[in-house]
Design a protein around this motif. Structure first.
Motif: not given
Length: 346
Positions: A133-141
């Protein structure tokens, strides 16, 4: 506020904690002290590599050897980016103003990467590494990093996710361009400080870069040079940052970990000696870096035995492996979390 300041727990929160005891040992060893001599030498070498590569480019002119220069220039750009990383963490200077000005020069102007945007993104990563929920590096973009993300995925991530382990390195060839596009997109955010300065420096970089390439080289070769340079730059950066957390536990709101365990259990160190240490800019000591973000890169190696032994005394897993194995673990993780998508019938 720097990445280092934001990612540290408040003093009252760590008093008497496992991390506080480790922190005292590290401080007593003098490993949090600045290393101006080391950084003066490193900055000089990187500046020489960066300037020398451009000088070689100008001297060669219309030649197919320029494709080799494009690869060398990708290495130079990546090393400058790693210096910007150290500036953001306050490793080089105690002055936030000096760090910000230097960061804008080496980030925005030299390599075309928004220092303010990246610093904000990296701050959030350090505060909650590998947190869905908080780390942009593991966002499912584009890629997915957990089974839960796979099951909830739609559109491009769902399409790519089936075979993302095989597509990972090809996708990294686009990372250099992606960073530049994201940097320009960030200029639309009112929350980005110094937007005017950031934008002017980014534009100056793009204009100077393209002008140099298209003035020196004929159009077909110029296009090929840019493609090779940006592709190699993206792969280099990806191979620098991917071994650190990919394939390590992905956290959710249900995971309640203290600062030390949150940083150690989601990070992986990479063995390899001075060559790997230089190539990765010290980020191969990722566990130590996450525990002490403002520690100068040159001290991370010295901190490792203290941190490793301390984690062993607490029974906290301390993961380290070779570079190729770290990539293998990351790719196996990507393939495994994509399994639900491969099992879905069309």
């Amino acid at each position: 506020m720097t990445v280092a300041e934001t990612s540290r727990p408040a003093p009252e929160a760590r008093r008497g904690s496992d991390f506080a005891r480790l922190s005292r040992r590290i401080a007593e060893a003098g490993l949090l002290d600045k290393r101006p001599g080391y950084y003066a030498m490193r900055i000089g070498l990187v500046a020489a590599l960066f300037g020398g590569t451009w000088a070689l480019f100008a001297a060669l002119g219309d030649s197919w050897w320029q494709l080799g220069v494009a690869v060398l220039m990708a290495v130079a750009f990546a090393q400058v980016t790693l210096l910007a990383h150290d500036l953001a963490h306050g490793q080089i200077s105690r002055s936030r103003r000096v760090s910000r000005i230097a960061g804008l020069i080496v980030g925005n102007l030299a390599v075309g990467l928004s220092y303010g945007w990246w610093m904000d993104k990296h701050t959030r990563h350090h505060a909650n590494p590998n947190h869905e929920e908080h780390d942009p590096d593991v966002a499912p973009d584009v890629l997915i990093w957990s089974r839960r993300q796979a099951e909830a995925s739609r559109g491009l991530p769902r399409f790519i996710g089936r075979w993302q382990a095989f597509l990972f390195f090809p996708l990294l060839t686009l990372e250099g361009v992606n960073l530049k596009v994201s940097s320009f997109r960030a200029l639309r955010r009112a929350s980005l400080k110094n937007r005017g300065t950031e934008g002017a420096l980014l534009v100056a970089h793009v204009v100077a870069y393209l002008a140099a390439v298209f003035v020196v080289l004929p159009l077909p070769m110029a296009l090929l040079f840019v493609a090779v340079h940006q592709a190699c730059y993206g792969v280099y950066l990806g191979c620098t940052f991917a071994p650190n957390h990919k394939g390590m536990p992905v956290l959710t709101a249900e995971d309640e970990l203290d600062f030390l365990r949150k940083q150690v259990l989601t990070s992986r160190n990479v063995r390899g000696g001075r060559v790997v240490n230089t190539a990765l800019g010290g980020l191969n000591f990722q566990i130590e870096h996450h525990l002490f973000p403002s520690m100068p890169t040159a001290n991370l190696r010295k901190a490792q035995p203290i941190v490793r032994d301390y984690c062993a005394s607490l029974g906290v897993d301390y993961v380290e492996c070779g570079l190729l194995e770290s990539w293998g673990q990351a790719l196996r993780h990507l393939h495994e979390v994509g399994r639900p998508l491969r099992e879905v019938r069309p």
